[in-house]
Motif scaffolding. Structure first.
Motif, PDB file in Angstrom:
ATOM      1  N   TYR A   1       9.771 -28.480  10.684  1.00 53.73           N
ATOM      2  CA  TYR A   1       9.823 -28.504  12.137  1.00 53.73           C
ATOM      3  C   TYR A   1      11.059 -29.261  12.586  1.00 53.73           C
ATOM      4  O   TYR A   1      11.668 -30.020  11.825  1.00 53.73           O
ATOM      5  CB  TYR A   1       8.553 -29.129  12.723  1.00 53.73           C
ATOM      6  CG  TYR A   1       8.392 -30.592  12.446  1.00 53.73           C
ATOM      7  CD1 TYR A   1       8.900 -31.547  13.329  1.00 53.73           C
ATOM      8  CD2 TYR A   1       7.735 -31.033  11.300  1.00 53.73           C
ATOM      9  CE1 TYR A   1       8.765 -32.901  13.074  1.00 53.73           C
ATOM     10  CE2 TYR A   1       7.590 -32.389  11.040  1.00 53.73           C
ATOM     11  CZ  TYR A   1       8.103 -33.318  11.926  1.00 53.73           C
ATOM     12  OH  TYR A   1       7.960 -34.643  11.666  1.00 53.73           O
ATOM     13  N   GLN A   2      11.430 -29.050  13.838  1.00 53.22           N
ATOM     14  CA  GLN A   2      12.584 -29.713  14.441  1.00 53.22           C
ATOM     15  C   GLN A   2      12.213 -30.092  15.870  1.00 53.22           C
ATOM     16  O   GLN A   2      11.562 -29.313  16.580  1.00 53.22           O
ATOM     17  CB  GLN A   2      13.799 -28.786  14.445  1.00 53.22           C
ATOM     18  CG  GLN A   2      15.022 -29.319  15.159  1.00 53.22           C
ATOM     19  CD  GLN A   2      15.668 -30.490  14.423  1.00 53.22           C
ATOM     20  OE1 GLN A   2      15.769 -30.477  13.196  1.00 53.22           O
ATOM     21  NE2 GLN A   2      16.077 -31.501  15.171  1.00 53.22           N
ATOM     22  N   THR A   3      12.595 -31.271  16.322  1.00 52.90           N
ATOM     23  CA  THR A   3      12.269 -31.726  17.668  1.00 52.90           C
ATOM     24  C   THR A   3      13.545 -32.001  18.452  1.00 52.90           C
ATOM     25  O   THR A   3      14.592 -32.346  17.884  1.00 52.90           O
ATOM     26  CB  THR A   3      11.413 -33.002  17.633  1.00 52.90           C
ATOM     27  OG1 THR A   3      12.141 -34.036  16.954  1.00 52.90           O
ATOM     28  CG2 THR A   3      10.094 -32.745  16.904  1.00 52.90           C
ATOM     29  N   TRP A   4      13.442 -31.843  19.780  1.00 55.59           N
ATOM     30  CA  TRP A   4      14.539 -32.144  20.695  1.00 55.59           C
ATOM     31  C   TRP A   4      13.992 -33.018  21.820  1.00 55.59           C
ATOM     32  O   TRP A   4      12.968 -32.677  22.443  1.00 55.59           O
ATOM     33  CB  TRP A   4      15.136 -30.870  21.281  1.00 55.59           C
ATOM     34  CG  TRP A   4      15.830 -30.015  20.276  1.00 55.59           C
ATOM     35  CD1 TRP A   4      17.148 -30.039  19.919  1.00 55.59           C
ATOM     36  CD2 TRP A   4      15.236 -28.966  19.492  1.00 55.59           C
ATOM     37  NE1 TRP A   4      17.413 -29.095  18.967  1.00 55.59           N
ATOM     38  CE2 TRP A   4      16.256 -28.412  18.685  1.00 55.59           C
ATOM     39  CE3 TRP A   4      13.937 -28.441  19.394  1.00 55.59           C
ATOM     40  CZ2 TRP A   4      16.016 -27.368  17.796  1.00 55.59           C
ATOM     41  CZ3 TRP A   4      13.700 -27.402  18.515  1.00 55.59           C
ATOM     42  CH2 TRP A   4      14.731 -26.877  17.728  1.00 55.59           C
ATOM     43  N   ASP A   5      14.638 -34.122  22.093  1.00 58.98           N
ATOM     44  CA  ASP A   5      14.211 -35.052  23.140  1.00 58.98           C
ATOM     45  C   ASP A   5      14.807 -34.597  24.476  1.00 58.98           C
ATOM     46  O   ASP A   5      15.760 -35.184  24.985  1.00 58.98           O
ATOM     47  CB  ASP A   5      14.646 -36.469  22.803  1.00 58.98           C
ATOM     48  CG  ASP A   5      13.999 -37.495  23.720  1.00 58.98           C
ATOM     49  OD1 ASP A   5      13.031 -37.119  24.425  1.00 58.98           O
ATOM     50  OD2 ASP A   5      14.463 -38.641  23.754  1.00 58.98           O
ATOM     51  N   TYR A   6      14.216 -33.550  25.017  1.00 59.47           N
ATOM     52  CA  TYR A   6      14.723 -32.959  26.263  1.00 59.47           C
ATOM     53  C   TYR A   6      13.605 -32.915  27.295  1.00 59.47           C
ATOM     54  O   TYR A   6      12.456 -32.574  26.984  1.00 59.47           O
ATOM     55  CB  TYR A   6      15.247 -31.539  26.007  1.00 59.47           C
ATOM     56  CG  TYR A   6      15.590 -30.777  27.268  1.00 59.47           C
ATOM     57  CD1 TYR A   6      16.799 -30.979  27.912  1.00 59.47           C
ATOM     58  CD2 TYR A   6      14.680 -29.873  27.823  1.00 59.47           C
ATOM     59  CE1 TYR A   6      17.117 -30.290  29.080  1.00 59.47           C
ATOM     60  CE2 TYR A   6      14.986 -29.174  28.983  1.00 59.47           C
ATOM     61  CZ  TYR A   6      16.199 -29.391  29.605  1.00 59.47           C
ATOM     62  OH  TYR A   6      16.509 -28.718  30.764  1.00 59.47           O
ATOM     63  N   GLU A   7      13.922 -33.273  28.530  1.00 60.35           N
ATOM     64  CA  GLU A   7      12.972 -33.176  29.627  1.00 60.35           C
ATOM     65  C   GLU A   7      13.653 -32.512  30.812  1.00 60.35           C
ATOM     66  O   GLU A   7      14.804 -32.820  31.134  1.00 60.35           O
ATOM     67  CB  GLU A   7      12.444 -34.566  30.029  1.00 60.35           C
ATOM     68  CG  GLU A   7      11.584 -35.225  28.968  1.00 60.35           C
ATOM     69  CD  GLU A   7      10.927 -36.485  29.474  1.00 60.35           C
ATOM     70  OE1 GLU A   7      11.051 -36.763  30.690  1.00 60.35           O
ATOM     71  OE2 GLU A   7      10.289 -37.188  28.668  1.00 60.35           O
ATOM     72  N   GLY A   8      12.935 -31.612  31.450  1.00 56.06           N
ATOM     73  CA  GLY A   8      13.488 -30.910  32.598  1.00 56.06           C
ATOM     74  C   GLY A   8      12.741 -29.615  32.848  1.00 56.06           C
ATOM     75  O   GLY A   8      11.643 -29.387  32.319  1.00 56.06           O
ATOM     76  N   LYS A   9      13.344 -28.775  33.675  1.00 59.86           N
ATOM     77  CA  LYS A   9      12.757 -27.480  33.996  1.00 59.86           C
ATOM     78  C   LYS A   9      13.793 -26.387  33.771  1.00 59.86           C
ATOM     79  O   LYS A   9      14.968 -26.550  34.101  1.00 59.86           O
ATOM     80  CB  LYS A   9      12.257 -27.448  35.437  1.00 59.86           C
ATOM     81  CG  LYS A   9      10.959 -28.212  35.662  1.00 59.86           C
ATOM     82  CD  LYS A   9      10.385 -27.931  37.026  1.00 59.86           C
ATOM     83  CE  LYS A   9       9.021 -28.612  37.194  1.00 59.86           C
ATOM     84  NZ  LYS A   9       8.421 -28.301  38.525  1.00 59.86           N
ATOM     85  N   PHE A  10      13.313 -25.274  33.198  1.00 58.42           N
ATOM     86  CA  PHE A  10      14.170 -24.126  32.938  1.00 58.42           C
ATOM     87  C   PHE A  10      13.445 -22.893  33.459  1.00 58.42           C
ATOM     88  O   PHE A  10      12.382 -22.538  32.948  1.00 58.42           O
ATOM     89  CB  PHE A  10      14.449 -24.004  31.436  1.00 58.42           C
ATOM     90  CG  PHE A  10      15.303 -22.827  31.057  1.00 58.42           C
ATOM     91  CD1 PHE A  10      16.655 -22.825  31.341  1.00 58.42           C
ATOM     92  CD2 PHE A  10      14.743 -21.718  30.427  1.00 58.42           C
ATOM     93  CE1 PHE A  10      17.450 -21.746  30.991  1.00 58.42           C
ATOM     94  CE2 PHE A  10      15.519 -20.633  30.075  1.00 58.42           C
ATOM     95  CZ  PHE A  10      16.880 -20.651  30.351  1.00 58.42           C
ATOM     96  N   TRP A  11      13.994 -22.259  34.527  1.00 59.87           N
ATOM     97  CA  TRP A  11      13.334 -21.139  35.203  1.00 59.87           C
ATOM     98  C   TRP A  11      11.934 -21.535  35.676  1.00 59.87           C
ATOM     99  O   TRP A  11      11.001 -20.736  35.627  1.00 59.87           O
ATOM    100  CB  TRP A  11      13.251 -19.925  34.301  1.00 59.87           C
ATOM    101  CG  TRP A  11      14.567 -19.250  34.066  1.00 59.87           C
ATOM    102  CD1 TRP A  11      15.760 -19.538  34.672  1.00 59.87           C
ATOM    103  CD2 TRP A  11      14.835 -18.181  33.167  1.00 59.87           C
ATOM    104  NE1 TRP A  11      16.748 -18.727  34.213  1.00 59.87           N
ATOM    105  CE2 TRP A  11      16.210 -17.885  33.272  1.00 59.87           C
ATOM    106  CE3 TRP A  11      14.050 -17.466  32.265  1.00 59.87           C
ATOM    107  CZ2 TRP A  11      16.806 -16.871  32.529  1.00 59.87           C
ATOM    108  CZ3 TRP A  11      14.644 -16.467  31.527  1.00 59.87           C
ATOM    109  CH2 TRP A  11      16.004 -16.164  31.653  1.00 59.87           C
ATOM    110  N   GLY A  12      11.772 -22.772  36.086  1.00 62.08           N
ATOM    111  CA  GLY A  12      10.473 -23.240  36.552  1.00 62.08           C
ATOM    112  C   GLY A  12       9.520 -23.632  35.444  1.00 62.08           C
ATOM    113  O   GLY A  12       8.395 -24.049  35.720  1.00 62.08           O
ATOM    114  N   ILE A  13       9.948 -23.536  34.173  1.00 63.46           N
ATOM    115  CA  ILE A  13       9.104 -23.900  33.029  1.00 63.46           C
ATOM    116  C   ILE A  13       9.287 -25.381  32.739  1.00 63.46           C
ATOM    117  O   ILE A  13      10.395 -25.835  32.447  1.00 63.46           O
ATOM    118  CB  ILE A  13       9.467 -23.062  31.788  1.00 63.46           C
ATOM    119  CG1 ILE A  13       9.324 -21.564  32.087  1.00 63.46           C
ATOM    120  CG2 ILE A  13       8.598 -23.449  30.604  1.00 63.46           C
ATOM    121  CD1 ILE A  13       9.821 -20.673  30.970  1.00 63.46           C
ATOM    122  N   GLU A  14       8.203 -26.137  32.820  1.00 64.68           N
ATOM    123  CA  GLU A  14       8.257 -27.573  32.591  1.00 64.68           C
ATOM    124  C   GLU A  14       8.364 -27.876  31.103  1.00 64.68           C
ATOM    125  O   GLU A  14       7.560 -27.399  30.301  1.00 64.68           O
ATOM    126  CB  GLU A  14       7.001 -28.229  33.165  1.00 64.68           C
ATOM    127  CG  GLU A  14       6.958 -29.727  32.988  1.00 64.68           C
ATOM    128  CD  GLU A  14       5.654 -30.330  33.474  1.00 64.68           C
ATOM    129  OE1 GLU A  14       5.466 -31.538  33.283  1.00 64.68           O
ATOM    130  OE2 GLU A  14       4.822 -29.565  34.028  1.00 64.68           O
TER     131      GLU A  14
END
Length: 281
Positions: A1-14
């Protein structure tokens, strides 16, 4: 597995952090001893028509996951995108119940599940026949929950297969040009905490026949749920002309144990979608 420490919205997707999980799978299913000849069993469609088989499945599951928040608190994990693929290899002495007795790859299966928003879930499952080199089944499920409305749409496609009798058993020997195509729609609207109303439709798209429709209401009685309504369905049990059944029904269900119920009349019976809040992911 791989993780990314990202927070935000993309096309309304939380998105509150992102993780990609890749899981390879090898599975072996076998029936070595069949004590009863399948021809002596009544096929009920519940998996009791079994015989010798050796099937090796190779697969891989892909999932992109994130966390959902409510009022700043993490409420749980959600699989935004799932793509799973499987390949079946049949070998050994086999059986006339199988598609072939040859040692070969028999089916390729793919499943795609999308849960981009809390109110939307989509699933598609496809089976490709590696013996006839054509798509044999394709199932679609779409669930929408905007506000008080709960809408479920489903489509089932299945290719017909010719059968022949070999040693008293129905053995698949080829395929047909015909196919079943069934579309279902179920809608529920919550009027308030005690009442909701709903409707159901099943349409045979291959023959352009409205097989069943239903309107109903549900009353919450604290420990019980009371369903009542009117059902109309196409049935071959009424007469030679297959006249429509028209029937009023009353159904009382215990919340804590839904299998315990009291009912008069028959209502629409259909499987829950393979997505939604009751399915993992």
């Amino acid at each position: 597995y791989q993780t990314w420490d990202y927070e935000g919205k993309f096309w309304g997707i939380e998105v509150n952090q992102l993780r990609h999980v890749l899981e390879p799978i090898i599975q072996y299913n076998a029936i070595k001893i069949a004590s009863v000849n399948p021809s002596k069993l009544t096929a009920t469609g519940r998996g009791d028509n079994l015989d010798h088989q050796d099937i090796l499945t190779f697969g891989v599951e892909n999932r992109f996951q994130t966390k959902r928040k409510s009022n700043g608190q993490v409420t749980g994990r959600v699989d935004l995108v799932s793509f799973n693929a499987f390949l079946d290899y049949s070998f050994g002495p086999g059986s006339t119940l199988l598609r072939t007795r040859e040692n070969r790859f028999t089916e390729a299966r793919a499943e795609t599940v999308l849960r981009p928003y809390d109110w939307l879930a989509f699933r598609m499952g496809t089976v490709f026949d590696l013996i006839d080199y054509q798509f044999s089944t394709n199932n679609l499920d779409l669930q929408l929950d905007p506000g008080r409305l709960h809408l479920t749409l489903g489509h089932r496609y299945a290719k017909h297969q010719k059968t022949d009798v070999v040693n008293g058993l129905n053995a698949v020997v080829g395929d047909s040009k015909k196919a079943d195509s069934i579309l279902t729609v179920d809608a529920i609207y919550e009027l308030n905490q005690r009442w909701n109303v709903g409707a159901y439709i099943r349409w045979d798209a291959s023959d352009n026949i409205l097989e069943e429709w239903e309107v109903r209401a549900t009353r919450d009685l604290h420990d019980w749920l009371l369903d009542f309504g009117f059902n109309v369905r196409d049935s071959d049990r009424t007469d030679s002309e297959k006249s429509l059944n028209k029937e009023a029904f009353v159904h009382l269900r215990l919340k804590a144990m839904p299998t315990i119920d009291l009912k008069a009349g028959h209502r629409a019976s259909f499987s829950n979608p393979r997505i939604g809040r009751t399915v993992s992911g």
